[in-house]
Design an enzyme around this catalytic site. Structure first.
Site, PDB file in Angstrom:
ATOM      1  N   ILE A  17       0.853  -1.239   0.020  1.00 48.37           N
ATOM      2  CA  ILE A  17      -0.121   0.212  -0.026  1.00 48.37           C
ATOM      3  C   ILE A  17       0.883   1.261   0.082  1.00 48.37           C
ATOM      4  CG2 ILE A  17      -2.069  -1.100   0.924  1.00 48.37           C
ATOM      5  CD1 ILE A  17      -1.094   0.006   3.727  1.00 48.37           C
ATOM      6  N   SER A  21      10.733   5.914   3.194  1.00 50.13           N
ATOM      7  CA  SER A  21      12.118   6.293   2.843  1.00 50.13           C
ATOM      8  C   SER A  21      13.051   5.034   2.870  1.00 50.13           C
ATOM      9  CB  SER A  21      12.817   7.515   3.786  1.00 50.13           C
ATOM     10  OG  SER A  21      12.795   7.180   5.196  1.00 50.13           O
ATOM     11  N   PHE A  22      12.748   4.370   3.720  1.00 54.97           N
ATOM     12  CA  PHE A  22      13.632   3.067   3.881  1.00 54.97           C
ATOM     13  C   PHE A  22      12.518   1.959   4.102  1.00 54.97           C
ATOM     14  CE2 PHE A  22      16.337   6.176   5.243  1.00 54.97           C
ATOM     15  CZ  PHE A  22      17.487   6.084   4.598  1.00 54.97           C
ATOM     16  N   GLY A  23      12.291   1.082   2.832  1.00 50.54           N
ATOM     17  CA  GLY A  23      11.125  -0.166   2.876  1.00 50.54           C
ATOM     18  C   GLY A  23      10.001   0.233   2.539  1.00 50.54           C
ATOM     19  N   ASP A  24       8.964  -0.798   2.230  1.00 47.02           N
ATOM     20  CA  ASP A  24       7.867  -0.950   1.838  1.00 47.02           C
ATOM     21  C   ASP A  24       6.724  -1.158   2.744  1.00 47.02           C
ATOM     22  OD1 ASP A  24       8.714  -0.394  -0.875  1.00 47.02           O
ATOM     23  OD2 ASP A  24       9.118  -2.313  -1.187  1.00 47.02           O
ATOM     24  N   ILE A  25       5.658  -0.626   2.595  1.00 48.18           N
ATOM     25  CA  ILE A  25       4.467  -0.768   3.520  1.00 48.18           C
ATOM     26  C   ILE A  25       3.261  -1.762   2.991  1.00 48.18           C
ATOM     27  CG2 ILE A  25       2.878   0.646   5.065  1.00 48.18           C
ATOM     28  CD1 ILE A  25       4.729   2.920   4.534  1.00 48.18           C
ATOM     29  N   ASP A 130      12.492  15.171   7.007  1.00 49.24           N
ATOM     30  CA  ASP A 130      11.907  15.145   5.663  1.00 49.24           C
ATOM     31  C   ASP A 130      10.465  15.497   5.576  1.00 49.24           C
ATOM     32  OD1 ASP A 130      11.909  14.221   3.087  1.00 49.24           O
ATOM     33  OD2 ASP A 130      11.632  12.193   3.467  1.00 49.24           O
TER      34      ASP A 130
END
Length: 365
Positions: A17, A21-25, A130
């Site tokens: 979904i 900045s680091f990794g997928d959700i 960020d």
């Protein structure tokens, strides 16, 4: 991603979904209660793993208004995994949904909450580093009007939490964050401090008012050259020009944040009051009626009217009273493409503003 992967023996992985900045959700489901959650995954083979650090930041910020609650963190198979509250769409998604312009009322309603989120993070001795529309997500259900701040992979301590000793001033730093919203000092390679998060927020607010920023879409052959062009345009555009056509409070806000010294504590109350006074002078009502809330209501009313007309057409001999509004969720996919080609997002939007379900999103990288 294997759909039968279990996280912490309790959460089932679903579809992707979003991305941070680091990794997928991913969408996750509690296999016992059926409750939906968000699961952020990072490969254990990542060159610079950040998820455990981000988890520690969330733990420190835990309990703050608009800070998602982390339910579980650990290693599962080849992934570092963090399970947290499922939230609604980002402000970038909603900006697209509203045809890339927010009303002054919506911008001021948001500004009040966004300043408070940043103030809370700073009170816990951290910088976000960020600040951008993609990292602010609306809540769901009863907290649908609450703005949440996410993605602390780039967060950094700016002072000792006990002594409050500030980090030293440094130069020649690489740009950390997103160039579009980065402060001028960040472009110049100066170590970030509290002032920079707030300057970035100023650009976000102006972006919402204008629809875009003057330094978007600049062409360059390398990332370094593009960053330099963005910096040059940012420096050469006076705040009065940047904010032309909008209340002077936006220019005052930016000039204030730029006037702060490296280790100054910003006057968050002053900045909130700046926009609250403007809100009152405009005779707006603090009713949380954001632009997207009104647009969904209009869509819902139109759909209800169409259903009523269809019923009347189908049964011309018997005029029945209109049906009560149902609580089902009607998802509507819309593709938005920002000029410049850096966003192409499919946003399933709930047309019923009172719906209690989640609004799943594919957030831009």
């Amino acid at each position: 991603m294997a759909l039968d992967l279990r996280i912490g023996n309790k959460y089932r992985i679903g579809r992707k979904i979003g991305s941070g900045s680091f990794g997928d959700i991913y969408l996750g489901t509690n296999v016992v209660s059926g409750e939906e959650v968000a699961i952020k995954l990072e490969s254990t083979r990542a060159k610079h793993p950040q998820l455990e650090y981000e988890y520690r930041v969330y733990r420190i910020l835990s309990g703050g208004v608009g800070i998602p609650f982390v339910r579980w963190f650990g290693v599962e198979c080849d992934y570092n995994a963090m399970v947290m509250d499922l939230l609604g769409p980002s402000l970038e998604d909603l900006f697209n949904f509203c045809n890339r312009k927010f009303s002054l009322k919506t911008v001021l309603l948001l500004a009040d909450q966004l300043i408070s989120r940043i103030e809370f993070i700073h009170s816990k001795s951290f910088l976000h580093r960020d600040i951008k529309p993609d990292n602010f997500l609306m809540g769901i259900g009863k907290r649908g009007n609450q703005v949440n701040i996410i993605d602390f992979g780039l967060a950094k301590k700016y002072r000792d939490h006990k002594t409050h000793l500030h980090i030293p001033y440094r130069e020649n730093k690489n740009l950390t964050g997103t160039a579009r919203y980065a402060s001028i000092n960040t472009h110049l390679g100066i170590e970030q401090s509290r002032r920079d998060d707030l300057e970035s927020l100023g650009y976000v607010l102006v972006y919402f008012c204008r629809g875009s920023l003057p330094w978007q879409g600049l062409k360059a052959t390398t990332k370094k050259q593009k960053y330099e062009k963005i910096m040059e345009k940012k420096i050469s555009t006076p705040t009065e020009v940047l904010c032309r056509g909008f209340p002077q409070e936006f220019s005052i806000y930016l000039n204030y944040t730029r006037s702060l010294r490296f280790d100054d504590k910003p006057d968050y109350a002053y900045l909130r009051k700046l926009f609250r006074d403007l809100f009152c002078r405009q005779s707006y009502e603090f009713d949380y009626m954001f632009d997207w809330t009104l647009k969904r209501k209009t869509q819902q009313d139109q759909q209800h009217q169409q259903q009523l007309q269809q019923q009347l057409s189908a049964t011309p001999q018997a005029i029945n009273p209109p049906p009560e509004r149902s609580s089902f969720r009607n998802y509507q996919k819309q593709n938005f493409d920002e000029k410049g080609g850096d966003i192409n997002t499919t946003v399933p939007v709930i047309n019923d503003p009172s719906a209690t379900g989640a609004q799943y999103i594919n957030r831009p990288n």
